[in-house]
Design an enzyme around this catalytic site. Structure first.
Site, PDB file in Angstrom:
ATOM      1  N   LEU A 274       3.890  -3.034   5.371  1.00 13.31           N
ATOM      2  CA  LEU A 274       3.329  -4.376   5.518  1.00 13.31           C
ATOM      3  C   LEU A 274       3.978  -5.066   6.715  1.00 13.31           C
ATOM      4  O   LEU A 274       5.188  -5.288   6.727  1.00 13.31           O
ATOM      5  CB  LEU A 274       3.581  -5.206   4.246  1.00 13.31           C
ATOM      6  CG  LEU A 274       2.930  -4.679   2.963  1.00 13.31           C
ATOM      7  CD1 LEU A 274       3.616  -5.268   1.742  1.00 13.31           C
ATOM      8  CD2 LEU A 274       1.447  -4.995   2.950  1.00 13.31           C
ATOM      9  N   THR A 275       3.179  -5.402   7.703  1.00 10.32           N
ATOM     10  CA  THR A 275       3.714  -6.069   8.889  1.00 10.32           C
ATOM     11  C   THR A 275       4.213  -7.468   8.538  1.00 10.32           C
ATOM     12  O   THR A 275       3.548  -8.202   7.822  1.00 10.32           O
ATOM     13  CB  THR A 275       2.624  -6.161   9.976  1.00 10.32           C
ATOM     14  OG1 THR A 275       2.166  -4.852  10.282  1.00 10.32           O
ATOM     15  CG2 THR A 275       3.160  -6.806  11.233  1.00 10.32           C
ATOM     16  N   GLN A 328       6.899   4.023   9.680  1.00  2.33           N
ATOM     17  CA  GLN A 328       5.513   4.116  10.150  1.00  2.33           C
ATOM     18  C   GLN A 328       5.445   3.806  11.642  1.00  2.33           C
ATOM     19  O   GLN A 328       6.037   2.843  12.118  1.00  2.33           O
ATOM     20  CB  GLN A 328       4.601   3.161   9.387  1.00  2.33           C
ATOM     21  CG  GLN A 328       3.136   3.379   9.731  1.00  2.33           C
ATOM     22  CD  GLN A 328       2.192   2.452   8.994  1.00  2.33           C
ATOM     23  OE1 GLN A 328       2.201   1.255   9.214  1.00  2.33           O
ATOM     24  NE2 GLN A 328       1.365   3.014   8.127  1.00  2.33           N
ATOM     25  N   CYS A 361      -4.774   0.989  10.916  1.00  9.22           N
ATOM     26  CA  CYS A 361      -4.616  -0.437  11.225  1.00  9.22           C
ATOM     27  C   CYS A 361      -5.884  -0.981  11.886  1.00  9.22           C
ATOM     28  O   CYS A 361      -6.342  -0.448  12.899  1.00  9.22           O
ATOM     29  CB  CYS A 361      -3.415  -0.654  12.139  1.00  9.22           C
ATOM     30  SG  CYS A 361      -3.156  -2.392  12.568  1.00  9.22           S
ATOM     31  N   HIS A 432      -6.862   4.425   2.529  1.00 10.59           N
ATOM     32  CA  HIS A 432      -7.224   3.066   2.134  1.00 10.59           C
ATOM     33  C   HIS A 432      -8.740   3.039   1.971  1.00 10.59           C
ATOM     34  O   HIS A 432      -9.465   3.365   2.915  1.00 10.59           O
ATOM     35  CB  HIS A 432      -6.774   2.075   3.211  1.00 10.59           C
ATOM     36  CG  HIS A 432      -6.982   0.645   2.829  1.00 10.59           C
ATOM     37  ND1 HIS A 432      -6.465  -0.401   3.556  1.00 10.59           N
ATOM     38  CD2 HIS A 432      -7.645   0.078   1.794  1.00 10.59           C
ATOM     39  CE1 HIS A 432      -6.804  -1.551   2.996  1.00 10.59           C
ATOM     40  NE2 HIS A 432      -7.531  -1.282   1.928  1.00 10.59           N
ATOM     41  N   GLY A 487      -5.654   0.512  -2.221  1.00 13.25           N
ATOM     42  CA  GLY A 487      -6.674  -0.533  -2.170  1.00 13.25           C
ATOM     43  C   GLY A 487      -6.888  -1.259  -3.477  1.00 13.25           C
ATOM     44  O   GLY A 487      -7.301  -0.650  -4.462  1.00 13.25           O
ATOM     45  N   ALA A 510      -0.235  -2.711  -2.044  1.00 18.80           N
ATOM     46  CA  ALA A 510       0.041  -3.563  -0.879  1.00 18.80           C
ATOM     47  C   ALA A 510       0.095  -5.030  -1.310  1.00 18.80           C
ATOM     48  O   ALA A 510       1.120  -5.500  -1.779  1.00 18.80           O
ATOM     49  CB  ALA A 510      -1.024  -3.335   0.192  1.00 18.80           C
ATOM     50  N   ARG A 511      -1.027  -5.761  -1.172  1.00 22.00           N
ATOM     51  CA  ARG A 511      -1.018  -7.194  -1.493  1.00 22.00           C
ATOM     52  C   ARG A 511      -0.645  -7.457  -2.946  1.00 22.00           C
ATOM     53  O   ARG A 511      -0.027  -8.476  -3.259  1.00 22.00           O
ATOM     54  CB  ARG A 511      -2.391  -7.800  -1.187  1.00 22.00           C
ATOM     55  CG  ARG A 511      -2.706  -7.915   0.283  1.00 22.00           C
ATOM     56  CD  ARG A 511      -4.113  -8.424   0.496  1.00 22.00           C
ATOM     57  NE  ARG A 511      -5.106  -7.514  -0.049  1.00 22.00           N
ATOM     58  CZ  ARG A 511      -6.364  -7.850  -0.333  1.00 22.00           C
ATOM     59  NH1 ARG A 511      -6.769  -9.088  -0.127  1.00 22.00           N
ATOM     60  NH2 ARG A 511      -7.209  -6.958  -0.805  1.00 22.00           N
TER      61      ARG A 511
END
Length: 640
Positions: A274-275, A328, A361, A432, A487, A510-511
């Site tokens: 996660l950026t 990554q 990305c 994803h 996802g 992720a989120r």
């Protein structure tokens, strides 16, 4: 009447509205925006790199700048840990130094100490037995003798190794990259091999015109050539001959296949790269909450090869992250991938479990440069990148993260994985379940993820039956490339539902892990945990402590920690407590009406107002600095 209620319920559900109990509803549906970019993707906004700026999308602050100011009267680094009883001039610049040398003078101008935080003493000093910020610490009185101004604690000779963080590289190693002294010997060889394969393919396509070229060459030979031309032609012939020799030597081999460390992702709890928000303190927090595998923020290959400080900060990890820590990398060409992987494998081989190639990305700037999901449009280039990385990375496995494709309605992952099996030696593939074009506007397609997993297993079976597979895996009956789905995983039911597919090894979150960091606790307990406001506040306290451990307790470190605390809150506040919901589970794309919590703190934790995030940060980082600036990703509010 029951049918009407059911119809209304289904209608609400179709609209993507989370059902909150009536006594907690205070208004219409909240305006929670769908993220079209990766978290914190402002690092890669076009405006920062020159050229035309993109039109702002859906009220996003695309060009936000959250960099924090440093001290006006800064103490010289040579005096940060100085012994005030010894008045030796430690700085070689002497009076020409732009920093303060007199410690009492510095302490007079320094910002007041943090006294009204939940941390009554310096949290770093409590953990390590010393504070590397020395006199700059905002909790200085907890580790300084007030009468003598002497620092307390035992300071190790090597502060970096004593900080419990790994993957540091020395300044000399960075200079070798900056000055182009790093040899890159493995990269040079593998790039030559790959070039020989490309040139051989080009030559095969030129066979049809060879007769015409030969006739022209005969005419040219009759003309007298300049010595420089002759020299260039001789060099070109030698280069082409070397390419032919390399091609003949490696054409029937899987030259890129190397013996690697085992990589086991089967049913592991994996946090996605996660950026910005996937920083070291957050990853360390997730390890305490049950994560097995974490990844660095996406690092760009070229700045890594150039020895850029900010990029080499990204592979740093806490010691609790290894094993199970991946770095990554994003790149657009084989030489970038190869040299970045070789530098990582050479400098920090004992702190990385895998190197992951980002081929998913969706950010526009990277896509236009040929990085990220642009590699999906050029599978041959992606394969060259992976093979080059695999050749130079020593015993570190290479993995890849992809999307379903770049265009909605045109998925290519099912055919791509077959090529990855036959033409590469990747240890794992993460998919994803969205295309680049979709971003986060639609739910992830897990039916397609399952289809790709089956295609992967079929490709593996076909490969093992092929002559190439029999020769390269003669001691093995099967080949297993680990497959991870990604996802919209937001609760334990999502997790176990997706893992019912035997072809899927694990799931990446992720989120869901930003909004609900305790998601892996739910998965282990197989329950929807109703976290109280005090429990959630304790999570924020732990994050804040880890932030100060990492960025420091000086003025700049506190401002930086507060900034990333607010970045974390931009997701954390979206959690809807289980106890106020009409039904569970809530899906990631469902938004609630405006709601109030069961107590004031729960309401505060659910606020989307940046001023409330600042208020929460002051509980841990003390009063906000006058110079502090935070602009959220969306334009609903900001703080200055």
């Amino acid at each position: 009447m029951k049918r009407e209620l059911e119809g209304s319920y289904e209608s609400e559900r179709k609209r993507g509205v989370a059902q909150v109990k009536a006594e907690y509803v205070v208004g219409a549906a909240s305006n929670v925006r769908v993220d079209e970019e990766e978290a914190g993707s402002e690092r890669f906004v076009q405006g920062e790199f020159g050229g035309k700026k993109n039109k702002k999308k859906r009220g996003q602050n695309k060009n936000r700048d959250n960099r924090q100011q440093k001290e006006t009267h800064a103490l010289c680094p040579k005096y940060v840990l100085a012994d005030v009883t010894n008045q030796v001039d430690l700085c070689t610049f002497g009076d020409n130094c732009r920093f303060v040398h007199d410690i009492p003078t510095y302490l007079e101008h320094k910002r007041p100490e943090i006294t009204d935080s939940v941390f009554k003493t310096c949290p770093v000093f409590e953990t390590l037995g010393y504070c590397p910020m020395g006199f700059k610490c905002r909790f200085l009185s907890s580790h300084m003798d007030k009468e003598t101004h002497k620092l307390l604690g035992e300071y190790p000779s090597d502060l970096a190794s004593a900080s419990h963080e790994i993957n540091h590289i020395t300044q000399d190693q960075k200079y070798d990259l900056i000055k182009k002294r790093f040899p890159f010997s493995k990269s040079e060889l593998v790039l030559e091999i790959l070039d020989s394969f490309q040139e051989e393919n080009r030559e095969m396509h030129r066979e049809a015109e060879k007769v015409k070229e030969d006739q022209q060459d005969n005419e040219d030979e009759q003309k007298e050539k300049a010595p420089q031309v002759v020299q260039r032609e001789l060099e070109a012939q030698k280069r082409r001959q070397r390419q032919k020799d390399l091609y003949l030597q490696y054409k029937d081999t899987r030259f890129f296949a190397q013996e690697k460390k085992p990589l086991d992702l089967r049913h592991k709890k994996i946090v996605s790269p996660l950026t910005t928000v996937g920083n070291l303190p957050y990853r360390r927090l997730m390890r305490t909450l049950g994560a097995d595998v974490t990844y660095s923020e996406m690092a760009l290959a070229v700045p890594l090869v150039q020895g850029t400080n900010s990029e080499w900060a990204l592979p740093k990890a806490h010691e609790s992250e290894y094993p199970g820590f991946g770095v990554q990398v994003a790149c657009s060409k084989g030489w970038q991938a190869s040299k970045a992987a070789e530098a990582l494998a050479t400098y920090i081989p004992n702190g990385i479990s895998e190197i992951n190639l980002n081929s998913g990305c969706p950010i526009d700037l990277l896509y236009r440069q040929g990085s990220g999901s642009a590699l999906l449009d050029n599978p041959a280039r992606m394969i060259r990148c992976l093979n080059a990385m695999n050749y130079v990375s020593g015993d570190i496995p290479i993995t890849v993260k992809i999307r379903t494709g770049t265009k909605e309605g045109h998925p290519i992952a099912d055919t791509l994985v077959r090529r990855l099996v036959f033409e590469t030696d990747v240890a794992a593939i993460t998919l994803h379940g969205r295309s680049r074009q979709q971003r986060y506007t639609k739910v992830a397609d897990w039916d397609y993820v399952s289809q790709v997993a089956k295609a992967l297993r079929q490709a593996e079976a076909d490969f093992m039956e092929s002559p190439q597979g029999k020769e390269s895996h003669h001691d093995e009956k099967t080949r297993h490339t680990q497959f991870v789905g990604n996802g919209d995983i937001f609760n334990y039911t999502d997790w176990y539902q997706h893992l019912e597919d035997p072809e899927v090894d694990s799931c990446m979150v992720a989120r869901g892990a930003l909004i609900k960091p305790w998601i892996f606790e739910e998965i282990n307990a197989q329950q929807h945990l109703d976290k109280t406001s005090s429990e959630r506040l304790e999570i924020l306290k732990t994050y804040s402590k880890f932030a100060m451990d990492h960025w420091g307790t000086d003025e700049y470190g506190i401002a930086l920690g507060r900034r990333f605390f607010c970045e974390f809150m931009s997701f954390f506040h979206r959690y809807i407590p289980v106890g106020i919901l009409e039904r569970v589970p809530v899906q990631l794309n469902e938004r609630p009406p405006l709601w109030k919590g069961r107590d004031d703190m729960e309401t505060l934790l659910g606020s989307s107002d940046v001023k409330d995030w600042i208020k929460l940060s002051e509980m841990f980082f003390g009063p906000t600095e006058d110079s502090f600036v935070f602009t959220p990703k969306h334009k609903s509010s900001s703080y200055k």
